[in-house]
Design a protein around this motif. Structure first.
Motif, mmCIF file in Angstrom:
data_model
loop_
_atom_site.group_PDB
_atom_site.id
_atom_site.type_symbol
_atom_site.label_atom_id
_atom_site.label_comp_id
_atom_site.label_asym_id
_atom_site.label_seq_id
_atom_site.Cartn_x
_atom_site.Cartn_y
_atom_site.Cartn_z
ATOM 1 N N GLU A 2 55.070 19.974 8.546
ATOM 2 C CA GLU A 2 54.983 18.610 9.037
ATOM 3 C C GLU A 2 54.998 18.576 10.563
ATOM 4 O O GLU A 2 55.662 19.369 11.206
ATOM 5 N N ALA A 9 63.202 18.501 10.827
ATOM 6 C CA ALA A 9 62.759 18.720 9.444
ATOM 7 C C ALA A 9 63.861 18.319 8.465
ATOM 8 O O ALA A 9 63.578 17.769 7.395
ATOM 9 N N TRP A 12 63.882 14.473 8.118
ATOM 10 C CA TRP A 12 62.718 13.965 7.390
ATOM 11 C C TRP A 12 62.770 14.354 5.918
ATOM 12 O O TRP A 12 62.502 13.529 5.034
ATOM 13 N N ARG A 13 63.106 15.601 5.641
ATOM 14 C CA ARG A 13 63.121 16.045 4.245
ATOM 15 C C ARG A 13 64.239 15.376 3.451
ATOM 16 O O ARG A 13 64.090 15.105 2.250
ATOM 17 N N ARG A 16 62.935 11.947 2.654
ATOM 18 C CA ARG A 16 61.914 12.041 1.608
ATOM 19 C C ARG A 16 62.558 12.265 0.244
ATOM 20 O O ARG A 16 62.134 11.689 -0.763
ATOM 21 N N SER A 17 63.595 13.101 0.193
ATOM 22 C CA SER A 17 64.294 13.351 -1.062
ATOM 23 C C SER A 17 64.974 12.085 -1.574
ATOM 24 O O SER A 17 64.938 11.780 -2.776
#
Length: 224
Positions: A2, A9, A12-13, A16-17
Protein backbone atom coordinates in the motif's frame (compact mmCIF):
# COMPACT_ATOMS: atom_id res chain seq x y z
CA UNK A 1 2.41 -2.80 -1.01
CA UNK A 2 0.00 0.00 0.00
CA UNK A 3 1.04 3.60 -0.70
CA UNK A 4 0.13 4.99 2.69
CA UNK A 5 2.32 8.07 3.04
CA UNK A 6 2.24 9.23 6.68
CA UNK A 7 -0.25 6.52 7.67
CA UNK A 8 1.55 3.50 9.07
CA UNK A 9 0.80 0.03 7.75
CA UNK A 10 -0.26 -0.99 11.25
CA UNK A 11 -2.79 1.84 11.50
CA UNK A 12 -4.25 1.14 8.05
CA UNK A 13 -4.37 -2.64 8.35
CA UNK A 14 -6.00 -2.42 11.76
CA UNK A 15 -8.67 -0.08 10.39
CA UNK A 16 -9.23 -2.41 7.44
CA UNK A 17 -9.58 -5.41 9.76
CA UNK A 18 -12.13 -3.54 11.89
CA UNK A 19 -14.00 -2.57 8.74
CA UNK A 20 -14.25 -6.19 7.62
CA UNK A 21 -15.45 -7.15 11.10
CA UNK A 22 -18.29 -4.65 11.44
CA UNK A 23 -19.46 -5.10 7.84
CA UNK A 24 -19.98 -8.84 8.38
CA UNK A 25 -21.46 -8.27 11.82
CA UNK A 26 -23.87 -5.69 10.42
CA UNK A 27 -25.19 -8.25 7.92
CA UNK A 28 -25.73 -10.76 10.73
CA UNK A 29 -27.44 -8.17 12.92
CA UNK A 30 -29.75 -7.03 10.11
CA UNK A 31 -30.68 -10.63 9.31
CA UNK A 32 -31.40 -11.24 12.99
CA UNK A 33 -33.62 -8.15 13.08
CA UNK A 34 -35.65 -9.47 10.16
CA UNK A 35 -36.15 -12.80 11.92
CA UNK A 36 -37.19 -11.32 15.27
CA UNK A 37 -39.49 -8.77 13.61
CA UNK A 38 -41.22 -11.57 11.70
CA UNK A 39 -41.63 -13.65 14.84
CA UNK A 40 -43.00 -10.64 16.74
CA UNK A 41 -45.67 -10.12 14.07
CA UNK A 42 -46.64 -13.80 14.29
CA UNK A 43 -46.82 -13.54 18.08
CA UNK A 44 -49.09 -10.51 17.94
CA UNK A 45 -51.41 -12.20 15.45
CA UNK A 46 -51.46 -15.44 17.45
CA UNK A 47 -52.21 -13.60 20.70
CA UNK A 48 -55.21 -12.04 18.96
CA UNK A 49 -56.93 -15.35 18.31
CA UNK A 50 -55.37 -17.63 20.94
CA UNK A 51 -57.87 -19.73 22.85
CA UNK A 52 -58.59 -18.07 26.21
CA UNK A 53 -58.44 -21.53 27.77
CA UNK A 54 -54.78 -21.88 28.74
CA UNK A 55 -54.91 -25.60 27.97
CA UNK A 56 -55.06 -24.80 24.23
CA UNK A 57 -52.37 -22.18 23.74
CA UNK A 58 -49.64 -24.43 22.37
CA UNK A 59 -49.14 -22.34 19.23
CA UNK A 60 -48.52 -19.20 21.27
CA UNK A 61 -46.17 -21.05 23.63
CA UNK A 62 -44.18 -22.47 20.69
CA UNK A 63 -43.70 -19.05 19.10
CA UNK A 64 -42.65 -17.57 22.44
CA UNK A 65 -40.06 -20.31 22.88
CA UNK A 66 -38.69 -19.55 19.43
CA UNK A 67 -38.75 -15.77 19.88
CA UNK A 68 -36.70 -15.63 23.10
CA UNK A 69 -33.43 -17.08 21.73
CA UNK A 70 -33.92 -15.17 18.47
CA UNK A 71 -34.21 -11.89 20.40
CA UNK A 72 -31.18 -12.80 22.51
CA UNK A 73 -29.15 -13.49 19.35
CA UNK A 74 -30.25 -10.18 17.82
CA UNK A 75 -29.05 -8.32 20.91
CA UNK A 76 -25.74 -10.19 20.88
CA UNK A 77 -25.22 -9.39 17.19
CA UNK A 78 -26.15 -5.76 17.85
CA UNK A 79 -23.70 -5.53 20.77
CA UNK A 80 -20.84 -6.99 18.73
CA UNK A 81 -21.59 -4.72 15.77
CA UNK A 82 -21.63 -1.74 18.14
CA UNK A 83 -18.33 -2.77 19.73
CA UNK A 84 -16.43 -3.05 16.45
CA UNK A 85 -18.05 -0.05 14.72
CA UNK A 86 -17.43 2.23 17.70
CA UNK A 87 -13.83 0.99 17.97
CA UNK A 88 -13.35 1.75 14.26
CA UNK A 89 -14.65 5.29 14.82
CA UNK A 90 -12.40 5.87 17.83
CA UNK A 91 -9.31 4.60 16.01
CA UNK A 92 -10.17 6.16 12.66
CA UNK A 93 -10.80 9.57 14.18
CA UNK A 94 -7.56 9.33 16.16
CA UNK A 95 -5.63 8.63 12.95
CA UNK A 96 -7.38 11.43 11.05
CA UNK A 97 -6.92 13.87 13.91
CA UNK A 98 -3.19 13.26 14.12
CA UNK A 99 -2.89 13.60 10.30
CA UNK A 100 -4.77 16.91 10.37
CA UNK A 101 -2.65 18.09 13.31
CA UNK A 102 0.58 16.87 11.65
CA UNK A 103 1.43 14.67 14.61
CA UNK A 104 3.48 11.43 14.67
CA UNK A 105 1.87 8.03 14.09
CA UNK A 106 -0.06 6.45 16.92
CA UNK A 107 1.97 4.10 19.10
CA UNK A 108 1.25 0.44 18.22
CA UNK A 109 0.07 -0.13 21.79
CA UNK A 110 -2.50 2.67 21.46
CA UNK A 111 -3.69 1.30 18.11
CA UNK A 112 -4.22 -2.10 19.72
CA UNK A 113 -5.98 -0.60 22.73
CA UNK A 114 -8.40 1.41 20.58
CA UNK A 115 -9.08 -1.50 18.23
CA UNK A 116 -9.51 -4.24 20.80
CA UNK A 117 -12.04 -2.70 23.18
CA UNK A 118 -15.32 -0.84 22.95
CA UNK A 119 -14.42 2.82 23.57
CA UNK A 120 -15.77 4.47 26.72
CA UNK A 121 -18.48 7.08 26.33
CA UNK A 122 -16.08 9.98 26.88
CA UNK A 123 -13.83 8.83 24.02
CA UNK A 124 -16.82 8.57 21.69
CA UNK A 125 -18.04 12.04 22.69
CA UNK A 126 -14.61 13.49 21.85
CA UNK A 127 -14.41 11.60 18.54
CA UNK A 128 -17.87 12.75 17.44
CA UNK A 129 -17.52 16.31 18.71
CA UNK A 130 -14.18 18.12 18.43
CA UNK A 131 -12.43 15.53 16.24
CA UNK A 132 -15.39 15.29 13.84
CA UNK A 133 -15.58 19.11 13.70
CA UNK A 134 -11.88 19.32 12.77
CA UNK A 135 -12.44 16.71 10.06
CA UNK A 136 -15.28 18.75 8.55
CA UNK A 137 -13.21 21.93 8.70
CA UNK A 138 -10.23 20.20 7.06
CA UNK A 139 -12.37 18.85 4.21
CA UNK A 140 -13.95 22.26 3.43
CA UNK A 141 -16.38 20.58 1.01
CA UNK A 142 -19.47 20.15 3.18
CA UNK A 143 -21.36 22.61 1.00
CA UNK A 144 -24.82 21.35 1.94
CA UNK A 145 -24.06 20.83 5.62
CA UNK A 146 -24.64 17.07 5.39
CA UNK A 147 -21.63 16.17 7.54
CA UNK A 148 -22.40 18.93 10.01
CA UNK A 149 -25.96 17.62 10.45
CA UNK A 150 -24.70 14.06 10.86
CA UNK A 151 -22.30 15.28 13.54
CA UNK A 152 -25.06 17.18 15.36
CA UNK A 153 -27.26 14.09 15.24
CA UNK A 154 -24.53 11.90 16.71
CA UNK A 155 -23.81 14.40 19.48
CA UNK A 156 -27.53 14.50 20.35
CA UNK A 157 -27.78 10.70 20.38
CA UNK A 158 -24.68 10.42 22.57
CA UNK A 159 -26.26 12.96 24.89
CA UNK A 160 -29.40 10.83 25.10
CA UNK A 161 -27.30 7.74 25.86
CA UNK A 162 -25.43 9.70 28.53
CA UNK A 163 -28.76 10.73 30.06
CA UNK A 164 -29.90 7.10 30.18
CA UNK A 165 -26.67 6.04 31.88
CA UNK A 166 -26.93 8.92 34.36
CA UNK A 167 -30.45 7.85 35.37
CA UNK A 168 -29.73 4.13 35.69
CA UNK A 169 -28.78 2.53 38.99
CA UNK A 170 -25.51 0.63 38.64
CA UNK A 171 -24.64 -1.53 41.61
CA UNK A 172 -27.39 0.18 43.59
CA UNK A 173 -26.21 3.75 42.92
CA UNK A 174 -25.95 6.39 40.17
CA UNK A 175 -22.66 6.96 38.36
CA UNK A 176 -20.98 10.36 38.59
CA UNK A 177 -19.83 12.36 35.55
CA UNK A 178 -16.30 10.91 35.55
CA UNK A 179 -17.62 7.35 35.81
CA UNK A 180 -20.13 7.97 33.02
CA UNK A 181 -17.37 9.16 30.67
CA UNK A 182 -15.36 6.04 31.56
CA UNK A 183 -18.21 3.55 31.08
CA UNK A 184 -18.95 1.35 28.06
CA UNK A 185 -22.53 1.39 26.86
CA UNK A 186 -22.64 -2.38 26.34
CA UNK A 187 -21.61 -2.92 29.97
CA UNK A 188 -24.05 -0.49 31.64
CA UNK A 189 -27.11 -1.22 29.48
CA UNK A 190 -29.67 -3.21 31.53
CA UNK A 191 -30.55 -6.57 30.01
CA UNK A 192 -34.30 -5.96 30.32
CA UNK A 193 -34.30 -2.68 28.36
CA UNK A 194 -33.46 -1.57 24.84
CA UNK A 195 -29.67 -1.17 24.73
CA UNK A 196 -28.32 2.34 25.22
CA UNK A 197 -26.47 2.10 21.89
CA UNK A 198 -29.63 1.14 19.97
CA UNK A 199 -30.25 4.50 18.24
CA UNK A 200 -26.53 5.16 17.88
CA UNK A 201 -25.66 2.02 15.95
CA UNK A 202 -26.69 2.99 12.41
CA UNK A 203 -25.18 6.51 12.44
CA UNK A 204 -22.02 5.14 14.07
CA UNK A 205 -21.76 2.53 11.31
CA UNK A 206 -22.15 5.26 8.68
CA UNK A 207 -19.38 7.31 10.28
CA UNK A 208 -17.09 4.27 10.60
CA UNK A 209 -17.61 3.42 6.93
CA UNK A 210 -16.79 6.99 5.85
CA UNK A 211 -13.51 7.32 7.76
CA UNK A 212 -11.26 5.20 5.47
CA UNK A 213 -12.47 7.29 2.51
CA UNK A 214 -11.76 10.48 4.44
CA UNK A 215 -8.24 9.25 5.17
CA UNK A 216 -7.74 8.35 1.49
CA UNK A 217 -8.95 11.81 0.41
CA UNK A 218 -6.59 13.48 2.88
CA UNK A 219 -3.67 11.42 1.58
CA UNK A 220 -4.57 12.25 -2.01
CA UNK A 221 -4.82 15.99 -1.33
CA UNK A 222 -1.45 15.97 0.40
CA UNK A 223 0.32 14.03 -2.33
CA UNK A 224 0.65 10.79 -0.39
Amino acid sequence: MEKLGPVTAHEWRTLRSLNQAYVDLRHEWEAACVQTDGLMVKLEVTEGYADPDRRYRHHLAALNELYRPAAAYERQASALTWRYASAAVALGMAVLDRLIGDRPPLAPELVEELATHEPPLGTLKEACDASYERLIAARADDHYGTEAKARENLIALLGAAEYNVEHTDTGGRRLNAVEIDACQLSVVSPDDQDPFWDNLLKPMLSLAESIPYAIARWLDRHGA
